[in-house]
Design a protein around this motif. Structure first.
Motif, short mmCIF file in Angstrom:
data_model
loop_
_atom_site.label_atom_id
_atom_site.label_comp_id
_atom_site.label_asym_id
_atom_site.label_seq_id
_atom_site.Cartn_x
_atom_site.Cartn_y
_atom_site.Cartn_z
N LEU A 1 -101.73 -44.79 9.90
CA LEU A 1 -101.53 -43.97 11.10
C LEU A 1 -101.64 -42.48 10.77
O LEU A 1 -100.76 -41.68 11.09
N ALA A 2 -102.76 -42.13 10.17
CA ALA A 2 -102.97 -40.77 9.66
C ALA A 2 -102.85 -39.69 10.73
O ALA A 2 -102.47 -38.56 10.41
N TRP B 1 -97.46 -48.44 1.18
CA TRP B 1 -98.89 -48.73 1.09
C TRP B 1 -99.51 -48.03 -0.12
O TRP B 1 -100.29 -48.63 -0.85
N ARG B 2 -99.16 -46.76 -0.28
CA ARG B 2 -99.74 -46.01 -1.40
C ARG B 2 -99.35 -46.63 -2.74
O ARG B 2 -100.17 -46.67 -3.65
N GLN C 1 -109.34 -40.21 -3.46
CA GLN C 1 -109.04 -38.84 -3.06
C GLN C 1 -109.68 -38.50 -1.72
O GLN C 1 -109.08 -37.80 -0.90
N ALA C 2 -110.88 -39.01 -1.47
CA ALA C 2 -111.55 -38.78 -0.19
C ALA C 2 -110.79 -39.46 0.95
O ALA C 2 -110.70 -38.93 2.06
N ALA C 3 -110.22 -40.63 0.68
CA ALA C 3 -109.48 -41.37 1.70
C ALA C 3 -108.13 -40.72 2.01
O ALA C 3 -107.69 -40.71 3.15
N GLN D 1 -104.36 -35.62 0.27
CA GLN D 1 -103.03 -35.04 0.05
C GLN D 1 -102.28 -35.80 -1.04
O GLN D 1 -101.59 -35.20 -1.85
N HIS D 2 -102.44 -37.10 -1.09
CA HIS D 2 -101.69 -37.88 -2.06
C HIS D 2 -102.47 -38.09 -3.36
O HIS D 2 -101.93 -37.89 -4.44
N PHE D 3 -103.70 -38.53 -3.25
CA PHE D 3 -104.44 -38.93 -4.44
C PHE D 3 -105.10 -37.77 -5.17
O PHE D 3 -105.79 -37.98 -6.15
#
Length: 160
Positions: free
Chosen positions: A101-102, A117-118, A148-150, A153-155
């Motif tokens: 739910l980005a 999920w992460r 990282q593309a997906a 912010q996190h990856f």
């Protein structure tokens, strides 16, 4: 998404309604959901239990679980092939196209779901990266770049 009793759903979704009113509201909501989905067989009601028809509806949770099983199976095979690793990378990237739910506001419950999920994606990515590093370091960089593309912010903290 499988064989959930309608009474349970009605109780959860319409706490303030009595049983009969909640079930009536459930019936109307199910009709509307099927209409919105434009596929009457996407939601299956059988013997008082509701299921999502996974032949017609893609579920991220099902996809991530299947991907984890697929990766574990592939990594358990010897010899490990480049083609099998590439297939696993594709499956993982497809199962995590973006954070859950980005486009929604960061509510506490949503942050917890995203973190869960992460963690699952990170675990699978680490297993894949370890296997790929023994075969082709470029595959590790590709995996990290695609994650990282997906979810930049996190990856973005992942080192190739």
């Amino acid at each position: 998404g499988r064989a959930v009793p309608t009474a349970t759903l009605a109780d959860i979704l319409w706490l303030d309604s009595d049983g009969a009113d909640a079930l009536a509201t459930f019936d109307v909501t199910l009709h509307r959901a099927r209409k919105l989905l434009q596929e009457p067989n996407a939601l299956l009601l059988h013997d008082g239990q509701l299921s999502i028809n996974t032949d017609l509806v893609w579920l991220d949770i099902t996809s991530l679980g299947q991907t984890g099983a697929r990766i574990a199976q592939a990594l358990g095979r010897k010899p490990l092939t480049v083609a099998a690793l590439k297939d696993c990378i594709e499956a993982l990237v497809r199962s995590y196209p973006a954070p859950v739910l980005a486009n929604e506001e960061d509510a506490p419950w949503l942050l917890a779901v995203r973190a869960t999920w992460r963690r699952g994606v990170e675990l699978q990515a680490r297993q894949l990266a370890e296997a790929c590093s023994a075969v082709d370091q470029h595959m590790v960089r590709d995996l990290h770049a695609r994650l990282q593309a997906a979810d930049p912010q996190h990856f973005s903290q992942i080192k190739s």
